[in-house]
Design a protein around this motif. Structure first.
Motif, PDB file in Angstrom:
ATOM      1  N   ASP A 413       0.860  -1.199   0.000  1.00  0.00           N
ATOM      2  CA  ASP A 413       0.000   0.000   0.000  1.00  0.00           C
ATOM      3  C   ASP A 413       0.890   1.241   0.000  1.00  0.00           C
ATOM      4  OD1 ASP A 413      -2.258   1.676   0.294  1.00  0.00           O
ATOM      5  OD2 ASP A 413      -2.088   1.618   2.485  1.00  0.00           O
ATOM      6  N   PRO A 414       1.585   1.496  -1.103  1.00  0.00           N
ATOM      7  CA  PRO A 414       2.571   2.583  -1.120  1.00  0.00           C
ATOM      8  C   PRO A 414       1.982   3.967  -0.900  1.00  0.00           C
ATOM      9  CG  PRO A 414       2.190   1.717  -3.335  1.00  0.00           C
ATOM     10  CD  PRO A 414       1.521   0.777  -2.383  1.00  0.00           C
ATOM     11  N   ASP A 415       0.709   4.155  -1.216  1.00  0.00           N
ATOM     12  CA  ASP A 415       0.073   5.459  -1.032  1.00  0.00           C
ATOM     13  C   ASP A 415      -0.561   5.623   0.344  1.00  0.00           C
ATOM     14  OD1 ASP A 415       0.747   6.156  -3.660  1.00  0.00           O
ATOM     15  OD2 ASP A 415      -1.092   5.262  -4.456  1.00  0.00           O
ATOM     16  N   ALA A 416      -0.414   4.610   1.194  1.00  0.00           N
ATOM     17  CA  ALA A 416      -0.991   4.644   2.549  1.00  0.00           C
ATOM     18  C   ALA A 416      -2.493   4.892   2.529  1.00  0.00           C
ATOM     19  CB  ALA A 416      -0.279   5.687   3.413  1.00  0.00           C
ATOM     20  N   ALA A 417      -3.175   4.369   1.508  1.00  0.00           N
ATOM     21  CA  ALA A 417      -4.623   4.568   1.387  1.00  0.00           C
ATOM     22  C   ALA A 417      -5.403   3.782   2.428  1.00  0.00           C
ATOM     23  CB  ALA A 417      -5.082   4.157  -0.017  1.00  0.00           C
ATOM     24  N   LEU A 418      -4.772   2.769   3.030  1.00  0.00           N
ATOM     25  CA  LEU A 418      -5.476   1.906   3.976  1.00  0.00           C
ATOM     26  C   LEU A 418      -5.253   2.315   5.433  1.00  0.00           C
ATOM     27  CD1 LEU A 418      -4.721  -1.554   2.307  1.00  0.00           C
ATOM     28  CD2 LEU A 418      -6.643  -0.012   1.905  1.00  0.00           C
ATOM     29  N   THR A 419      -4.603   3.431   5.651  1.00  0.00           N
ATOM     30  CA  THR A 419      -4.284   3.867   7.007  1.00  0.00           C
ATOM     31  C   THR A 419      -5.558   4.160   7.803  1.00  0.00           C
ATOM     32  OG1 THR A 419      -2.246   4.857   6.196  1.00  0.00           O
ATOM     33  CG2 THR A 419      -2.973   5.520   8.368  1.00  0.00           C
ATOM     34  N   THR A 420      -5.586   3.705   9.040  1.00  0.00           N
ATOM     35  CA  THR A 420      -6.718   3.927   9.935  1.00  0.00           C
ATOM     36  C   THR A 420      -6.322   4.875  11.071  1.00  0.00           C
ATOM     37  OG1 THR A 420      -6.137   2.061  11.353  1.00  0.00           O
ATOM     38  CG2 THR A 420      -7.583   1.607   9.478  1.00  0.00           C
ATOM     39  N   ASP A 421      -7.308   5.242  11.877  1.00  0.00           N
ATOM     40  CA  ASP A 421      -7.033   6.138  12.998  1.00  0.00           C
ATOM     41  C   ASP A 421      -6.012   5.539  13.959  1.00  0.00           C
ATOM     42  OD1 ASP A 421      -8.857   7.819  11.874  1.00  0.00           O
ATOM     43  OD2 ASP A 421     -10.352   7.673  13.473  1.00  0.00           O
ATOM     44  N   LEU A 422      -6.116   4.246  14.244  1.00  0.00           N
ATOM     45  CA  LEU A 422      -5.162   3.616  15.154  1.00  0.00           C
ATOM     46  C   LEU A 422      -3.749   3.666  14.593  1.00  0.00           C
ATOM     47  CD1 LEU A 422      -5.441   0.433  17.259  1.00  0.00           C
ATOM     48  CD2 LEU A 422      -3.616   0.542  15.579  1.00  0.00           C
ATOM     49  N   VAL A 423      -3.609   3.355  13.315  1.00  0.00           N
ATOM     50  CA  VAL A 423      -2.284   3.365  12.688  1.00  0.00           C
ATOM     51  C   VAL A 423      -1.683   4.767  12.731  1.00  0.00           C
ATOM     52  CG1 VAL A 423      -1.053   3.002  10.511  1.00  0.00           C
ATOM     53  CG2 VAL A 423      -2.789   1.367  11.258  1.00  0.00           C
ATOM     54  N   ARG A 424      -2.522   5.778  12.524  1.00  0.00           N
ATOM     55  CA  ARG A 424      -2.033   7.160  12.617  1.00  0.00           C
ATOM     56  C   ARG A 424      -1.676   7.525  14.053  1.00  0.00           C
ATOM     57  NH1 ARG A 424      -5.620   8.063   8.233  1.00  0.00           N
ATOM     58  NH2 ARG A 424      -7.410   8.081   9.635  1.00  0.00           N
ATOM     59  N   ARG A 425      -2.561   7.176  14.978  1.00  0.00           N
ATOM     60  CA  ARG A 425      -2.325   7.536  16.386  1.00  0.00           C
ATOM     61  C   ARG A 425      -1.020   6.949  16.900  1.00  0.00           C
ATOM     62  NH1 ARG A 425      -3.867   4.549  20.821  1.00  0.00           N
ATOM     63  NH2 ARG A 425      -5.398   3.368  19.606  1.00  0.00           N
TER      64      ARG A 425
END
Length: 431
Positions: A413-425
């Protein structure tokens, strides 16, 4: 396929999101959507399935059972198929999922994304150890991954960051039938509770712990050991629903203490063996729909950690801190875990795991922060499926395979399109 503005939350309801959600039913509709993180029944307690301000894909309509091979015990199912439905369908035929979490509403995709564990981890390991094939949607096309590949290990426990899981093959295990013979024993304190868990040879073992007890009674609880059975019909109690958010005082300290006292004494001092419907043993809270509303409109947080066997004194110290706080709820579970884990970010380790709910209040959030620090000092781990308050620096030390996961996810997922709130936090995808 349209995107619909939606407000949604994790099971704890303390963390919420707003954004556009699509709910496809067929692969062609899913493939036509722009890339976005997937979610199932949102039984993770925090923000693992949330994407506030962005888009998300609801996979709950991908719930078909594709095929079952009775020779090998391999079941192929779509990602949205629920564990409880699979158990209800196959237990009368003599089969069960090898590992089942504490709710039957968990989906196949969710069980893979969190590499869940159950009441038999000491024997059977984690869910991912019984997955034989995963099909992912990446860049509009399906990719099949199998054990032994880096993509497979990045997907198991990988929080949905390596692609949208569309279907999987899992290895089922034989069972004797669709009822459970359950032996219940009182554990009078911490040392006896651990001794019962350590000595158990049952197929399924779990301990309920009275997190309000102090002094000589610290750690008291009920240890349940279960085996599948057949030939006895027991009607499951009717499901009930919580019709409204409970008031603030519903989980006040005196009420919780009185409930725990009564619950502990429901089992005779000599112990007993009872027959339960399968779902009542594995998914005891599922019969109360929307039980999360008991914590009120502000929701709740769950703290779950695992610590190595040698760190049992640290876990006892956590329980002392919890009991002294007066913030505990009746929902507290203690289990002995084996070493089995399947992915780079899989939670289990050999040791003891404690899970406990707290109403979403400032003192409880402060307590959880202290418990997280104690977990880190004990060289333990926090569980992504339950976490809603941890910080990234703590998590990185707990998961030494994080760089391997990051490398594989960056390719998937090179564009980080699947990032969720937990992954960001938790800043998980950043080196």
């Amino acid at each position: 396929m349209s995107w619909t503005p939606t407000d949604y939350a994790g099971w704890g309801r303390a963390l919420r999101a707003s954004g556009e959600v699509a709910r496809p039913e067929q692969l062609h509709a899913l493939a036509a959507l722009d890339a976005a993180p997937a979610m199932g029944m949102r039984r993770s307690y925090g923000d693992a399935a949330l994407n506030n301000g962005g888009r998300a894909i609801d996979m709950s309509r991908f719930d078909r059972l594709i095929g079952f091979d009775a020779e090998s015990g391999i079941l192929e199912a779509e990602a949205g198929a629920r564990i409880g439905d699979i158990a209800a369908t196959f237990a009368p035929r003599g089969w069960l999922p090898a590992v089942m979490p504490g709710t039957g509403f968990a989906t196949i995709g969710g069980c893979i994304a969190q590499d869940v564990h159950g009441k038999n981890h000491h024997h059977m390991g984690s869910f991912g150890q019984h997955v034989t094939e995963i099909t992912l949607l990446q860049n509009g096309a399906e990719t099949v991954t199998t054990p032994g590949s880096a993509l497979f290990e990045a997907t198991l426990g990988g929080l949905g960051q390596s692609g949208v899981i569309t279907r999987a093959k899992i290895r089922m295990i034989p069972c004797k039938g669709d009822v459970m013979f359950v032996t219940e024993r009182r554990a009078r304190g911490w040392d006896e509770h651990l001794a019962f868990l350590d000595a158990s040879t049952a197929s399924y073992t779990v301990g309920w712990i009275d997190a309000t007890a102090r002094g000589a009674s610290l750690g008291r609880g009920i240890v349940e050991e279960g085996e599948t059975g057949a030939g006895i019909v027991r009607v499951s109690p009717k499901s009930r629903a919580v019709p409204m958010d409970a008031p603030h005082f519903a989980l006040a300290k005196p009420i919780v203490k009185a409930f725990n006292q009564a619950y502990y004494h429901r089992v005779p001092a000599r112990g007993r063996t009872v027959v339960k419907p399968l779902a009542e043993f594995f998914f005891p809270l599922d019969k109360i729909h929307d039980w999360n509303r008991l914590y009120g409109k502000r929701g709740f947080h769950q703290f779950q950690c695992v610590v190595p066997l040698a760190s049992a004194p640290a876990l006892r110290a956590m329980l002392e801190e919890i009991a002294a706080s007066g913030l505990a709820s009746p929902l507290a579970v203690l289990k002995r875990m084996g070493a089995g884990r399947a992915g780079y970010l899989s939670f289990p380790m050999e040791g003891y795991t404690l899970a406990i709910d707290f109403p979403n209040r400032a003192p409880a959030r402060a307590l959880i922060k202290r418990l997280e620090a104690m977990t880190a000092a004990a060289e333990g781990r926090l569980y992504f499926a339950k976490d809603s308050l941890a910080e990234g620096a703590q998590i990185r030390a707990m998961y030494p395979d994080l760089p391997k996961w990051q490398a594989e996810v960056a390719k998937a997922d090179p564009d980080a399109a699947l990032t969720t709130d937990l992954v960001r936090r938790l800043n998980l995808r950043s080196a």
